[in-house]
Write an enzyme that holds these catalytic residues in place. Structure first.
Site, short mmCIF file in Angstrom:
data_model
loop_
_atom_site.label_atom_id
_atom_site.label_comp_id
_atom_site.label_asym_id
_atom_site.label_seq_id
_atom_site.Cartn_x
_atom_site.Cartn_y
_atom_site.Cartn_z
N GLU A 200 0.85 -1.19 0.00
CA GLU A 200 0.00 0.00 0.00
C GLU A 200 0.89 1.24 0.00
O GLU A 200 1.86 1.31 0.76
CB GLU A 200 -0.90 0.01 1.23
CG GLU A 200 -1.76 1.27 1.38
CD GLU A 200 -2.64 1.25 2.62
OE1 GLU A 200 -3.05 0.14 3.04
OE2 GLU A 200 -2.91 2.33 3.18
N GLU A 205 -2.46 11.37 3.32
CA GLU A 205 -3.51 11.21 4.32
C GLU A 205 -3.47 12.43 5.24
O GLU A 205 -2.41 13.02 5.46
CB GLU A 205 -3.32 9.95 5.16
CG GLU A 205 -3.59 8.66 4.43
CD GLU A 205 -3.43 7.47 5.37
OE1 GLU A 205 -4.44 6.84 5.70
OE2 GLU A 205 -2.29 7.18 5.76
#
Length: 312
Positions: A200, A205
C-alpha cells in the site's frame, strides 16, 4: 592510511534521460559510498557509476571515500537533472456528472473497513460528483444502514493499473475533526495476495484534527497498520487552497512529495511488494483508528481533486 585528496565530478546527460555520470577518486581509497540526494545510496568500489534519476531536479550528491582500515573522507557536489516524462493516464475531471465509469469504480457499504470507520460509502451524487472542473468527494452527517455518516470511495481497480512512474494529484482537503481524506494505492494482486503483502502506498492522508499535517506512508509485511513506514510534513492552507501531492516511484526508491518537496523516501528492492501493478483509491473516511473523534457539530466536508496524472 586515511584517504586523501578526494576529487568528485557529476555530469548530467543532455538527452533528458535522467542519467548522471559520477566519478570519485581519492588516494588510499578502496570504496566509495555515493548518496545521490534522493534517498538512494550505493557503494561503488571503482568510484565510477552512471545513475538514472527518475525525476527532474537539482540534487546534492555526497560521496564518502573509505580506506582499507575504514577511515573516511567526504565531499559533495550538486547536479541539475532533466527527465522527460510522457503522460500515461489522467483524469482532469472536466465533464460534469458522475465520475468517468471507464476509469473509476466504487467501494460501497459500511462495516468499519478494517479501521473502525464510521461512514457508509455510496455512489450517490451527494457524496461523489464531478462539478466545475473538480471531483468532489463529500462526507455528510446522515444516517444510512446503521452508519452515522455517508461518503464515497473511488478506485481504478480493473480499469487502470501501472508499475513505476510519477503521480501528481492536485487537491484541496476537507476540514473538520474526524475527517480522514486519503489519496492512495493498493497492489493489484490484493485478491490473491492479501494486504499487507500486496503493498500500500499512501500518497496523502490527513486528519481533520491536525489540519495541514500531511502523512505519506508505505505499508507492507512488517509495516502494517500503525507501524507503517511513514513521514509527515506541514503545509499551509490545505483546506482552502489546492496543493500537489506526488509520488515518484521506481525500482530503486518510493518517494512522496508535497508541492514538489520530498518528505518521505523508502529504498525499493525486490523483497518489497512495490515492483508490480498498483491501482488508485480516493476516499474520505470518518473517524476510525486514524481519523479519531468526530466533531459533534460536523455536518459535511469535501475533498476536491482538480486532476490526477500519471507520467512514465
Amino acid at each position: 592510511m586515511p584517504p586523501t585528496s578526494l576529487v568528485i565530478n557529476a555530469v548530467a546527460a543532455v538527452d533528458s534521460s535522467g542519467n548522471v555520470s559520477v566519478t570519485a577518486n581519492a588516494k588510499n581509497a578502496v570504496s566509495y559510498d555515493i548518496d545521490f540526494g534522493n534517498g538512494v545510496i550505493k557503494t561503488v568500489p571503482s568510484g565510477s557509476i552512471t545513475y538514472k534519476y527518475p525525476s527532474s531536479g537539482t540534487y546534492s550528491i555526497n560521496i564518502i571515500a573509505k580506506s582499507a582500515s575504514g577511515q573516511t573522507i567526504s565531499s559533495s557536489t550538486t547536479v541539475t537533472v532533466a527527465v522527460k516524462l510522457s503522460l500515461l493516464w489522467s483524469d482532469e475531471f472536466n465533464t460534469d456528472g458522475a465520475p468517468d465509469a471507464s476509469k473509476w469504480g466504487y467501494d460501497l457499504g459500511g462495516g468499519g473497513w478494517g479501521n473502525n470507520e464510521l461512514e457508509y460509502y455510496t455512489n450517490n451524487p451527494s457524496n461523489v460528483i464531478v462539478q466545475n472542473g473538480v471531483l468532489k468527494i463529500t462526507a455528510i452527517k446522515e444516517n444510512l444502514n446503521g452508519s452515522a455518516y455517508t461518503s464515497a470511495r473511488l478506485l481504478t481497480k480493473g480499469k487502470f493499473n501501472f508499475t513505476y512512474g510519477r503521480v501528481d494529484v492536485r487537491a484541496m482537503l476537507p476540514a473538520g475533526a474526524g475527517t480522514w481524506p486519503a489519496i492512495w494505492m493498493l497492489g493489484s494482486d490484493i485478491d490473491t495476495t492479501p494486504w499487507p503483502a500486496c503493498g500500500e502506498i499512501d500518497i496523502m492522508e490527513q486528519r481533520g484534527s491536525e489540519l495541514n499535517k500531511i502523512y505519506g506512508t508505505l505499508h507492507y509485511p512488517g509495516h502494517s497498520g500503525a507501524n507503517g513506514n511513514g513521514s509527515t510534513t506541514t503545509i499551509t492552507n490545505s483546506t482552502t487552497q489546492f496543493h500537489i501531492y506526488s509520488l515518484v516511484w521506481s525500482a530503486s526508491t518510493v518517494n512522496i512529495l508535497v508541492d514538489n518537496q520530498l518528505y518521505q523516501s523508502v529504498p525499493n528492492s525486490g523483497s518489497l511488494p512495490f515492483n508490480s501493478n498498483f491501482f488508485f483509491v480516493l476516499n474520505v473516511a470518518m473517524g476510525g483508528d486514524f481519523g479519531g473523534a468526530v466533531d459533534p457539530n460536523f455536518s459535511s466536508a469535501a475533498m476536491q481533486i482538480d486532476y490526477i496524472r500519471v507520467y512514465q
